[in-house]
Design an enzyme around this catalytic site. Structure first.
Site, PDB file in Angstrom:
ATOM      1  CG  ASP A  96      74.000  61.839 126.101  1.00 28.13           C
ATOM      2  OD1 ASP A  96      73.715  61.039 125.184  1.00 28.13           O
ATOM      3  OD2 ASP A  96      74.720  61.532 127.062  1.00 28.13           O
ATOM      4  N   GLY A  97      71.224  61.844 124.316  1.00 30.27           N
ATOM      5  CA  GLY A  97      69.899  61.244 124.289  1.00 30.27           C
ATOM      6  C   GLY A  97      69.887  59.977 125.116  1.00 30.27           C
ATOM      7  CG  ASP A 124      77.473  60.308 124.263  1.00 24.31           C
ATOM      8  OD1 ASP A 124      76.508  60.362 123.471  1.00 24.31           O
ATOM      9  OD2 ASP A 124      77.326  60.152 125.492  1.00 24.31           O
ATOM     10  CG  HIS A 152      79.078  57.326 130.762  1.00 25.80           C
ATOM     11  ND1 HIS A 152      78.125  57.962 131.527  1.00 25.80           N
ATOM     12  CD2 HIS A 152      78.400  56.631 129.804  1.00 25.80           C
ATOM     13  CE1 HIS A 152      76.923  57.653 131.070  1.00 25.80           C
ATOM     14  NE2 HIS A 152      77.055  56.852 130.028  1.00 25.80           N
ATOM     15  CB  CYS A 195      42.667  47.523 110.264  1.00 23.92           C
ATOM     16  SG  CYS A 195      41.932  47.089 111.846  1.00 23.92           S
ATOM     17  CG  ASP A 243      74.347  60.368 130.406  1.00 30.07           C
ATOM     18  OD1 ASP A 243      73.897  59.682 129.477  1.00 30.07           O
ATOM     19  OD2 ASP A 243      74.532  59.918 131.553  1.00 30.07           O
ATOM     20  CD  GLU A 261      72.829  60.204 121.779  1.00 32.70           C
ATOM     21  OE1 GLU A 261      73.202  61.400 121.713  1.00 32.70           O
ATOM     22  OE2 GLU A 261      73.241  59.416 122.649  1.00 32.70           O
TER      23      GLU A 261
END
Length: 296
Positions: free
Chosen positions: A7-8, A71, A112, A214, A122, A49
């Site tokens: 999970d992330g 998930d 969940h 830059c 999670d 993830e």
């Protein structure tokens, strides 16, 4: 068989993030599952993830069959349904290297939904995200020098694309005569305020050509405003620069007000030799790993 639950998590997306993987060896049910984790100060949920899957697989023997449970439909469907890869190509390349010639099955599980190992992954990922948010890394190294001390342009290729906004300001102090001439559009060279506004916009777009290290960036919007304080004979210039990119726009905002001020000086120097440019400073910046910094 090895099972990996990944999970992330990301606070803000983009923002501080964490990842976790729970690794179980089903051939040895009495063995304590391995738990690996990590974080990043400026990332996205999808990257976390992906990284959880990459690190989870990397932690297993190459000759073992693996089931990866996630998930994240982004990860699972990209692998199983060959979704087109449009972002995070650096991580997808790392994952391809890890899974080459390996026997791996990717399974989506609903988040969940009371899956013990998914819930644990999670929770750990969220904890990692909170940890890096509360304790961001600090560095005393200058970003524009390499290990030998030589100047070097910062490599931004792995930075996330986020909305970047910067505001800057400066003051131009004039004589009362010059101030009234500017206010009433009586300067011989023409409309000072309009010219200064155009000059500032052009300068912001050309910043990478003026400041050596830059990066050229795609600017979305530039605003330049002027406040005329007749009581003190001061013209305050404020710029706001917006971009969606991998690096900030502070230098563009600062360059805009500086060149606007120099344009006022140039157009008025024939009647006012003591025009003074002062208080050039950054007011606010947002976007990227440092988040919102406000000096207003």
């Amino acid at each position: 068989m090895i099972e990996i639950y990944t999970d992330g998590s990301c606070l803000g997306n983009p923002g501080p993030g964490g990842w976790a993987a729970i690794i179980l060896d089903t051939n040895d049910p009495d063995k304590t599952p391995s738990r690996i984790k990590g974080n990043c100060p400026d990332t996205t949920n999808n990257r976390m993830e992906l990284l959880a899957v990459i690190e989870g697989i990397a932690s297993t023997p190459s000759d073992r069959k693996i089931k990866v449970y996630s998930d994240s439909k982004y990860v699972v469907d990209t692998l199983n349904k060959n979704w087109k890869r449009k972002a995070n190509l650096d991580l997808w390349e790392k994952l391809d290297q890890q899974i080459h010639n390996r026997n791996i099955e990717y399974i989506w599980i609903k988040g969940h939904a009371n899956n013990t190992h998914n819930e644990e992954a999670d929770n750990i990922a969220q904890q990692e995200a909170n940890n890096i948010a509360q304790n961001p890394p600090t560095s005393t190294n200058l970003s524009h020098t390499d290990k030998t001390g030589k100047i070097s342009m910062v490599d931004i290729s792995n930075k996330n694309t986020t909305l970047r906004i910067a505001k800057a300001t400066c003051d131009v102090m004039t004589s009362h005569e010059s101030f009234l001439a500017i206010k009433n559009n009586k300067i011989e060279k023409g409309d000072v305020i309009s010219s200064a506004r155009i000059a500032g916009i052009l300068a912001a777009k050309k910043t990478s050509s003026i400041i050596p290290l830059c990066h050229p960036i795609l600017i979305s919007h530039i605003e330049i405003a002027f406040n005329l304080d007749e009581a003190n004979n001061v013209i305050s210039i404020t710029s706001k620069v917006t971009s969606s990119g991998q690096t900030g726009v502070e230098m563009e905002a600062l360059t805009a007000v500086t060149i606007s001020a120099l344009t006022i000086y140039d157009m008025c120097k024939s009647i006012d030799k003591q025009t003074t440019i002062t208080n050039i400073r950054l007011l606010k910046k947002s976007g990227g790993k440092s988040g919102i910094i406000n000096f207003e």
